[in-house]
Design an enzyme around this catalytic site. Sequence first.
Site, PDB file in Angstrom:
ATOM      1  N   LYS A 101      -6.292 -27.410  12.781  1.00  0.00           N
ATOM      2  CA  LYS A 101      -7.281 -28.171  12.005  1.00  0.00           C
ATOM      3  C   LYS A 101      -7.071 -29.651  12.236  1.00  0.00           C
ATOM      4  CE  LYS A 101     -10.562 -27.383   8.905  1.00  0.00           C
ATOM      5  NZ  LYS A 101     -11.291 -26.114   8.707  1.00  0.00           N
ATOM      6  N   HIS A 151       0.144 -18.071  18.427  1.00  0.00           N
ATOM      7  CA  HIS A 151       0.372 -16.693  18.890  1.00  0.00           C
ATOM      8  C   HIS A 151      -0.773 -16.232  19.786  1.00  0.00           C
ATOM      9  CE1 HIS A 151      -2.346 -15.948  15.572  1.00  0.00           C
ATOM     10  NE2 HIS A 151      -2.523 -14.725  16.002  1.00  0.00           N
ATOM     11  N   ARG A 152      -1.904 -16.871  19.633  1.00  0.00           N
ATOM     12  CA  ARG A 152      -3.006 -16.695  20.581  1.00  0.00           C
ATOM     13  C   ARG A 152      -3.545 -18.076  20.917  1.00  0.00           C
ATOM     14  NH1 ARG A 152      -3.953 -11.503  21.420  1.00  0.00           N
ATOM     15  NH2 ARG A 152      -4.050 -10.008  19.726  1.00  0.00           N
TER      16      ARG A 152
HETATM   17  N1  GLU Z   1     -14.560 -25.542  10.217  1.00  0.00           N
HETATM   18  C1  GLU Z   1     -14.890 -24.157  10.207  1.00  0.00           C
HETATM   19  C2  GLU Z   1     -13.881 -23.382   9.386  1.00  0.00           C
HETATM   20  O1  GLU Z   1     -13.241 -23.906   8.523  1.00  0.00           O
HETATM   21  C3  GLU Z   1     -15.119 -23.603  11.600  1.00  0.00           C
HETATM   22  C4  GLU Z   1     -13.954 -23.659  12.531  1.00  0.00           C
HETATM   23  C5  GLU Z   1     -14.298 -23.298  13.971  1.00  0.00           C
HETATM   24  O2  GLU Z   1     -15.408 -22.918  14.254  1.00  0.00           O
HETATM   25  O3  GLU Z   1     -13.387 -23.424  14.791  1.00  0.00           O
HETATM   26  O4  GLU Z   1     -13.761 -22.195   9.506  1.00  0.00           O
END
Ligand code: GLU
Length: 469
Positions: free
Chosen positions: A105, A64-65
Amino acid sequence: MAGDVSFLDGVNRMFDRAAAVLDLEPGLTEQIKLGKGVYQVRFPVRVNGGIRVFTGWRAVHSEHRLPTKGGIRFAPFVDQDEVEALAALMTFKCAVANVPFGGAKGGLRVDPREHGDEEMDRITRRFARELIAKGFISPALNVPAPDMGTGAQEMAWIADTYREQFPNDINAIACVTGKPPTQGGVSGRVEATGRGVQFALREFFRHSTDVSEAGLDGDLAGKRIVVQGLGNVGFHAARGMSEEDGARIVAIIERDGALIDDKGLPVDAVAEHLARHGGLEGFPGARFVADGRSVLEADCDILIPAALERQITQENAGRICAPLIAEAANGPVTWDADRILKQRGRVMIPDVFLNAGGVIVSYFEWIKNISHIRFGRIDRRFDETRGEAMLSALEMNGDRSVPDALRSRIVRGADELDLIRSGLDDTMRLAYQAIREIRQRYDEVDDLRTAAYVLAIEKIAGTYREMGL
Ligand code: GLU
């Protein structure tokens, strides 16, 4: 963990509980809840004198972004359910923290401790090339960051791999965050998640009604804290709160067991011991307990799980003593445990808010990269000169000169670290206040996690409506 629903199912149930409060069209709720997709890849790398096939994932939860944002985890146990759950948490986390990114992720099934630097360099670059080829790493679309098992070094390798393939992309370096400061990173990114935990807890303790709901009073000073995990997050949170807020770290839990000292553990010294010996055992002056997990149940004021997901389950939730559980890790409390803890009147400060410091500072790093200038570079000297002028004007009209300590605070122009820290502090405070407002607005929302999810869902729904879905 037997009987607890899976990580992803748990996140989905937390979502459903919050969505039920809102009166959204069912299709819109479904669009916000369900992940966009997940890419699984296998690739061979020559390691330890042979060829080994690695498996990795990049899950995109919500676009969405854009770009979508979220770390890449290197661990021997990563699986698809975990990566998808963590991607969903990223979507909600960014929305709660007002970071204009979608959620994603990545994960690679590898034990970094089994490989030297040279092999990890090769494995990381190969994984990055696989993801880049399919559009899963890009400054505009999908921006990874460090997570468990990865850090600035891996991010530098990924950025270099991307730049090699797109030398004409002026924003190439923004394809990943958490880079070393000398490679386009930002000061304060390493400490960001831990500092964010500290700033969030300070904000929690500014609201006496919330504090008394947890059966506590006062502020962080003198609070007895148990921390699980002395990695990047746990270390900076524990050190900050013990050195700057007067909290007492009464136990630290790590892989090999736990250290306990009611007078408070010296966090720096424990971290040094851990780095040197690979475990906590043998640290002088504190009691060592081999069954670290049992220490989650220790008598304390605040329990901070800052390691892995699924640490508090229906098996041990009934025995957790801490009245306040601050989720510095992602998903440390399962869905089933959440309900048990809630019934027992425990207050949980949820992961989707509490550990947002990392992605908040990642956002600052991404802005720095696409604007191609360090924060404070243009205005620092100007601010100092103006501070000097203000002081001279004050002293001209008064009969006393300004004390030195105050003088240096007024005159000093902010450098990058000052700006990053104050931006992080402000963002965490505002996010907590927004969560509180949701609780006040909806009678049926009686916990911080549901409030944080409601806040996220409302914001994402608003974005979809504005886009004309
Ligand atoms: N891995 C970190 C989290 O779980 C940081 C993610 C990021 O900075 O994009 O929030």
